[in-house]
Motif scaffolding. Sequence first.
Motif: not given
Length: 255
Positions: A19-25, A189-197, A221-226
């Motif tokens: 969501g953050k990556a999308t907002a900034l984009s 799998a996208i590397e975000t707090p949801m799956i990392m933590e 894994m994918g990135t939030p930006q992708e």
Amino acid sequence: MKRFENKICFITGAGSGIGKATALSFSREGGKVVLCDIDEKNALNTKDEVLAQGGEAMVIALDISNGAAVKKAIEQTVATYGRLDCAANIAGVAGPVSKRIHEYPEEFWHQQINVNLTGTWYCMKYQLGQMLKNGGGNIVNLSSAAGLIAQPENAPYAASKHGVVGLTRTAAKEYATDNIRVNAICPTAIETPMIMEGRRKLAHNEDARQAAINFQAMKRMGTPQEIADVILWLCSDRSSFITGIALAADGGAMA
Ligand SMILES: NC(=O)c1ccc[n+]([C@@H]2O[C@H](COP(=O)([O-])OP(=O)(O)OC[C@H]3O[C@@H](n4cnc5c(N)ncnc54)[C@H](O)[C@@H]3O)[C@@H](O)[C@H]2O)c1
């Protein structure tokens, strides 16, 4: 001219990860962004980053599982910016435990259905009403690979994300002649707090992290930006003949 110049873009889950990556984009591409999250502090941090890159943003502290609050958030958006062009329904939860269905705690079933499915439905209900008034719009819902295939030991997540695909396809048909497109994205799998933590704690379990990586044919894994890039494409005129898809963004996992 930027792709989203002066477009009003409503984003849930804007305080973290995808969501953050999308907002900034959206903001980098000219959009005015409405940053919604249950975690107001994180949403305010995203706003600071939007302002730092020269954009315009407002923050709404929002629990999407509260229908009256979602209605008010859309009203606030329209009171401030006059319309709603794009909506990215990204907020979601994955539940804290891994258990088969017969052992799964009822409480976390309801939590995931309430947020991921009912919350997305509330967002769509009020966004669609507004988009009809302003003559069109684009909605992208964050489902998951678990909206297309099983997620063992997390049935409520899979059920809620399959539900998001059903909502997306139905809305796409219902509003196809109203200049409104509705699509879903289904990442692995996208590397975000949801799956990392979160539930799978990949940041603290190397075997689980490797398994998550190996699920993708690309072995990463994918990135939030992708994922943000796909959301922006689906909200842009460059995907104008596409509605009702549940697009796997999965590094080749489903292939
Ligand atoms: N990370 C992945 O591997 C992955 C894969 C497939 C799908 N998804 C989906 O992508 C979306 C974003 O996940 P992420 O990985 O960026 O996770 P994240 O935990 O980093 O971000 C989720 C955001 O949603 C917010 N949120 C949670 N409940 C809310 C509620 N009731 N109302 C409003 N906001 C709420 C959180 O505060 C957080 O800021 C989720 O819907 C998730 O299910 C993630």
